[in-house]
Design an enzyme around this catalytic site. Structure first.
Site, PDB file in Angstrom:
ATOM      1  N   ASN A   1     -19.627  -8.630 -15.256  1.00  0.00           N
ATOM      2  CA  ASN A   1     -18.751  -7.605 -15.828  1.00  0.00           C
ATOM      3  C   ASN A   1     -17.800  -8.181 -16.870  1.00  0.00           C
ATOM      4  OD1 ASN A   1     -19.993  -5.900 -14.004  1.00  0.00           O
ATOM      5  ND2 ASN A   1     -18.246  -5.745 -12.631  1.00  0.00           N
TER       6      ASN A   1
ATOM      7  N   ASN B   1     -24.657  -6.526 -19.642  1.00  0.00           N
ATOM      8  CA  ASN B   1     -24.604  -6.614 -18.179  1.00  0.00           C
ATOM      9  C   ASN B   1     -24.358  -5.243 -17.583  1.00  0.00           C
ATOM     10  OD1 ASN B   1     -24.070  -8.228 -15.531  1.00  0.00           O
ATOM     11  ND2 ASN B   1     -22.293  -6.893 -15.724  1.00  0.00           N
ATOM     12  N   GLU B   2     -25.230  -4.837 -16.650  1.00  0.00           N
ATOM     13  CA  GLU B   2     -25.031  -3.618 -15.844  1.00  0.00           C
ATOM     14  C   GLU B   2     -24.540  -2.434 -16.681  1.00  0.00           C
ATOM     15  OE1 GLU B   2     -22.674  -4.521 -12.370  1.00  0.00           O
ATOM     16  OE2 GLU B   2     -24.230  -5.809 -11.514  1.00  0.00           O
TER      17      GLU B   2
ATOM     18  N   TYR C   1     -26.782  -6.477  -3.905  1.00  0.00           N
ATOM     19  CA  TYR C   1     -25.960  -7.158  -2.901  1.00  0.00           C
ATOM     20  C   TYR C   1     -26.032  -6.359  -1.607  1.00  0.00           C
ATOM     21  CZ  TYR C   1     -23.902  -9.469  -6.987  1.00  0.00           C
ATOM     22  OH  TYR C   1     -23.711 -10.167  -8.145  1.00  0.00           O
TER      23      TYR C   1
ATOM     24  N   GLU D   1     -28.845 -11.244 -10.353  1.00  0.00           N
ATOM     25  CA  GLU D   1     -27.728 -11.196  -9.409  1.00  0.00           C
ATOM     26  C   GLU D   1     -28.277 -10.770  -8.057  1.00  0.00           C
ATOM     27  OE1 GLU D   1     -24.019  -9.253 -10.311  1.00  0.00           O
ATOM     28  OE2 GLU D   1     -24.226  -9.614 -12.471  1.00  0.00           O
TER      29      GLU D   1
ATOM     30  N   GLN E   1     -22.587 -15.906  -6.598  1.00  0.00           N
ATOM     31  CA  GLN E   1     -22.502 -16.847  -7.701  1.00  0.00           C
ATOM     32  C   GLN E   1     -22.592 -18.266  -7.159  1.00  0.00           C
ATOM     33  OE1 GLN E   1     -19.358 -15.955 -10.513  1.00  0.00           O
ATOM     34  NE2 GLN E   1     -19.772 -13.768 -10.433  1.00  0.00           N
TER      35      GLN E   1
END
Length: 506
Positions: free
Chosen positions: A74, A174-175, A246, A294, A354
């Site tokens: 982000n 990203n995203e 996640y 991720e 991470q």
């Protein structure tokens, strides 16, 4: 016949794919203490002359991480890369909008490239397609990869970096499907921007590999139409599409928690089928590969993070996303690694998110040591022993249901054959919380291979954690749990355990 069982058959002809080593990648974002206090901490007893913590570097090298995604996440969607180059004393401090922190810009692309070289890893660079666009992405690529004789390549040289970084893998934002993202876009808006950015970047360096943003998770209302729309715009210009996911044991139900890798597998299969649908629709020849850049367990720190960002914003390197991982988290990480390997024909890159302090296998104390969380070990074992060719195990196993899943296998397996070293490794997780299960492996296709070790990660307490002073969850070698005779290997898998069964040709 036992009620609970697991049988696999291994043969060198049962090949899924030769594994791209970048499947064992990781991720360092300018978030919390990942950079400041993680990889970089001048004044720490272990810091080298550039301020990089050598204790952290040692643990990263042990993991043999092949690629690290940087600088976000982000964070990248409001990042001005120019702030992080040139004389450090002249760099500005900026409000960082994604995590409501202050970014001091003490570390930028050149410093991180030096750290990556020390860590023995390559960089996966992400560009800002949130608040910025094609021009800033092109300027960064020119700065990083062009030899000399232009504005930005000569700027790099003036900053003391005469040779180009030659970064080959680039993430196009990203995203961008997420409303939390600064500069969030619709699928068509993003697809058009990704396509035009990709074409411009290839004009500068035709050798780059480009990753388009896929869905941030399977719960997004736009999933999987997002992937279809983005690829209809950018199919010819990109090489990969990203996946992020996640998981957390929010139901406090370990049996159900350990089934989340089945959700990960469905995610992969759905994105593969979507990519192939667009390929067929466009009459294209190339295949889009997957970058699962991720993935991890993430939920332990949610309440603390909301309090920090909401009530104490704009500090430098606050404690954010510092999940303390327990034993059951390590089991799910192992299951997710098995899932990635089972789909290594299409998942060519992946990044455990991470690497240090922020939802990470490595943690640091500000004035103390770096240490290994529970999830460090399955990641280590996969990276160490999962190089070579992934094999389809032709598995048959007993099954169970959970609150959210049905037909969940009691045992999950994948095998990796290192044909160069003539080594064979079986990764296996027993998801049964109460009973040992004997894994029967038909090894007649690998005549002459003998057992070298059986590594297990097990613990009677699913909530057991490690700390800087005490490692409660650590692997051990248990070869007494295996019997090999007549081409049949019988391995006892203890309840709720991660197993690494290694063989080598005599």
């Amino acid at each position: 016949m036992d009620k609970k069982f697991a049988r696999i058959t291994l043969d060198s002809e049962f090949q899924i794919s030769r594994i791209d080593e970048r499947i064992y990648g990781s991720f360092v974002e300018h978030l919390g203490r990942a950079v400041y206090g993680g990889v970089y901490q001048p004044g720490h007893p272990s810091a080298d002359g550039e301020g990089f913590r050598q204790d952290v570097l040692s643990l990263v090298r042990e993991l043999n991480v092949p690629i690290v995604r940087y600088p976000g996440g982000n964070f990248v969607s409001n990042y001005f890369w120019e702030d992080g180059v040139g004389p450090v004393e002249q760099r500005p401090r900026r409000l960082e909008l994604a995590w409501r922190s202050t970014e001091p810009n003490l570390i930028g692309v050149n410093e991180f490239a030096r750290w990556a070289k020390k860590a023995g890893t390559d960089m996966m660079m992400a560009v800002n397609l949130g608040t910025r666009g094609i021009d800033a992405a092109c300027n960064l690529l020119e700065y990083c990869n062009h030899p000399s004789g232009t504005k930005y390549s000569d700027m790099r040289i003036s900053h003391g970096v005469p040779e180009p970084h030659n970064i080959k893998t680039w993430c196009l934002g990203n995203e961008m499907d997420g409303p939390w993202q600064v500069g969030h876009k619709t699928a068509q808006e993003y697809g058009r921007l990704a396509d035009e950015t990709a074409k411009a970047l290839r004009q500068i360096d035709p050798t780059v590999e480009l990753v388009a943003c896929g869905s941030s998770n399977t719960g997004m209302p736009s999933y999987p139409q997002w992937e279809a729309t983005v690829l209809e715009e950018a199919y010819n210009s990109v090489d990969y599409i990203s996946l992020h996911t996640y998981y957390g044991n929010r139901l406090n139900d370990t049996t159900n928690f350990l089934a989340y890798s089945d959700d990960m597998e469905r995610f992969i299969k759905t994105v593969v089928s979507t990519c192939d649908f667009v390929k067929a629709k466009r009459r294209a020849k190339k295949e889009i590969m997957l970058s699962f850049d991720e993935w991890n367990v993430w939920f332990h720190s949610d309440a603390a993070d909301s309090d920090t960002m909401g009530n104490r914003p704009w500090s430098v390197a606050p404690h954010l996303l510092e999940d303390k991982y327990n034993f059951e988290d390590a089991l799910l990480v192992g299951l997710m690694l098995i899932t990635l390997l089972k789909h290594s024909d299409r998942v060519r890159m992946a990044c455990l998110a991470q690497l240090v302090n922020v939802i990470a296998p490595i943690m640091t104390e500000e004035n103390g040591p770096a240490w290994k969380q529970t999830i460090y070990y399955p990641y280590l074992h996969a990276s160490q022993y999962g190089r070579g060719i992934a094999l389809n195990t032709a598995q048959r196993a007993s099954r169970h249901d959970t609150k959210e899943f049905t037909d969940v296998s009691d045992v999950e397996t994948v095998a990796v054959w290192n044909d160069e070293k003539e080594e064979l490794t079986v990764f296996a997780v027993n998801r049964d919380l109460e009973d040992s299960i004997t894994l029967e492996t038909d090894l007649r296709g690998f005549a002459g291979y003998t057992l070298t070790e059986h590594i297990v990660l097990e613990h009677e307490n699913f909530k057991a954690v490690n700390s800087a002073t005490h490692e409660d969850v650590a692997p051990k070698n248990v070869p007494e749990r295996d019997e090999l005779a007549g081409g049949l290997l019988k391995s006892r898998l203890s309840p709720a355990s991660w197993n690494v069964i290694r063989l080598k040709k005599a």
